[in-house]
Design a protein around this motif. Sequence first.
Motif, short mmCIF file in Angstrom:
data_model
loop_
_atom_site.label_atom_id
_atom_site.label_comp_id
_atom_site.label_asym_id
_atom_site.label_seq_id
_atom_site.Cartn_x
_atom_site.Cartn_y
_atom_site.Cartn_z
N ARG A 33 0.82 -1.32 -0.10
CA ARG A 33 0.02 -0.15 0.11
C ARG A 33 0.87 1.31 -0.03
N VAL A 34 2.17 1.20 0.36
CA VAL A 34 2.90 2.36 0.32
C VAL A 34 4.09 2.30 -0.54
N LEU A 35 4.14 1.23 -1.41
CA LEU A 35 5.26 0.98 -2.39
C LEU A 35 4.82 2.04 -3.50
N GLU A 36 5.94 2.51 -4.01
CA GLU A 36 5.80 3.31 -5.34
C GLU A 36 6.92 2.99 -6.20
N PHE A 37 6.47 3.10 -7.66
CA PHE A 37 7.21 2.84 -8.53
C PHE A 37 8.28 4.07 -8.97
N ASP A 38 9.55 3.98 -8.97
CA ASP A 38 10.35 4.96 -9.26
C ASP A 38 11.32 4.72 -10.28
N HIS A 39 11.37 5.88 -11.30
CA HIS A 39 12.31 5.57 -12.38
C HIS A 39 13.66 5.98 -11.78
N ILE A 40 14.71 4.96 -12.04
CA ILE A 40 16.05 5.06 -11.57
C ILE A 40 16.66 6.32 -11.79
N GLN A 41 16.49 6.50 -13.23
CA GLN A 41 16.95 7.90 -13.67
C GLN A 41 15.71 8.77 -14.32
N PRO A 42 15.53 9.88 -13.59
CA PRO A 42 14.12 10.61 -13.92
C PRO A 42 14.08 10.95 -15.26
N ILE A 43 12.85 10.67 -15.86
CA ILE A 43 12.68 10.91 -17.26
C ILE A 43 12.28 12.48 -17.27
N GLN A 44 12.46 12.90 -18.50
CA GLN A 44 12.14 14.27 -18.90
C GLN A 44 10.81 14.14 -19.87
N TRP A 45 9.92 14.95 -19.74
CA TRP A 45 8.99 15.13 -20.40
C TRP A 45 8.38 16.68 -20.68
N CYS A 46 7.79 17.10 -21.79
CA CYS A 46 8.00 18.35 -22.19
C CYS A 46 6.44 18.91 -22.31
N THR A 47 6.09 20.07 -21.69
CA THR A 47 4.75 20.65 -21.85
C THR A 47 5.03 22.14 -21.88
N ASN A 48 4.02 22.81 -22.59
CA ASN A 48 4.23 24.07 -22.56
C ASN A 48 5.58 24.74 -22.96
N THR A 73 13.71 -3.89 -13.57
CA THR A 73 14.80 -3.05 -12.55
C THR A 73 15.59 -2.51 -13.33
N THR A 74 15.74 -2.52 -14.69
CA THR A 74 16.88 -1.60 -15.35
C THR A 74 16.30 -0.01 -15.32
N ILE A 75 14.95 -0.08 -15.36
CA ILE A 75 14.16 1.22 -15.49
C ILE A 75 13.74 1.79 -14.00
N TYR A 76 13.00 0.87 -13.55
CA TYR A 76 12.34 1.05 -12.07
C TYR A 76 12.87 0.29 -11.09
N GLN A 77 12.36 0.99 -9.79
CA GLN A 77 12.90 0.82 -8.56
C GLN A 77 11.68 0.82 -7.67
N LEU A 78 11.59 0.13 -6.69
CA LEU A 78 10.73 0.43 -5.65
C LEU A 78 11.16 0.98 -4.36
N LEU A 79 10.44 2.21 -4.03
CA LEU A 79 10.64 3.02 -3.05
C LEU A 79 9.32 3.16 -2.19
N CYS A 80 9.53 3.06 -0.90
CA CYS A 80 8.35 3.36 0.07
C CYS A 80 7.90 5.14 -0.21
N ALA A 81 6.94 5.39 0.15
CA ALA A 81 6.30 6.65 -0.16
C ALA A 81 7.13 7.69 0.46
N ASN A 82 7.92 7.49 1.81
CA ASN A 82 8.58 8.46 2.36
C ASN A 82 9.95 8.69 1.61
N HIS A 83 10.68 7.30 1.16
CA HIS A 83 11.99 7.55 0.31
C HIS A 83 11.83 7.96 -1.01
N HIS A 84 10.37 7.96 -1.55
CA HIS A 84 10.32 8.48 -2.90
C HIS A 84 10.08 9.80 -2.81
N LYS A 85 9.56 10.29 -1.67
CA LYS A 85 9.55 11.92 -1.47
C LYS A 85 10.93 12.33 -1.38
N ILE A 86 11.44 11.73 -0.44
CA ILE A 86 13.10 12.37 -0.24
C ILE A 86 13.84 12.43 -1.55
#
Length: 101
Positions: A33-48, A73-86
């Motif tokens: 319930r508290v695990l989140e999917f995190d991109h290991i390398q943040p992706i970029q997207w364009c808007t405006n 696991t080459t793209i995503y990792q699991l982080l709890c909500a706290n560690h994802h926010k950090i």
Amino acid sequence: MSEVQKKSRIKRRQDAISALGGKCIVCNVDDWRVLEFDHIQPIQWCTNNLTKRNGQHNTNTVNQMVKDKLDPTTIYQLLCANHHKIKTMENQDFISKGVRK
């Protein structure tokens, strides 16, 4: 949302969590319930015409990678909500970098 749809969504999420090791890579919490999917390398997207660093983390993408015999696991990792926010705050992923395309 019907009960069947709700159970199906939870099952897909739990399958994706299992494919990524089933626990936060920092603190080992394993409550789905508290695990989140995190991109290991943040992706970029364009808007405006501004490039921003972050993106949607989709359980279907992880599950499709497994189905296609790719290692999520080459793209995503699991982080709890706290560690994802950090991680997000430390990387300043929430800030528009102001890069013009």
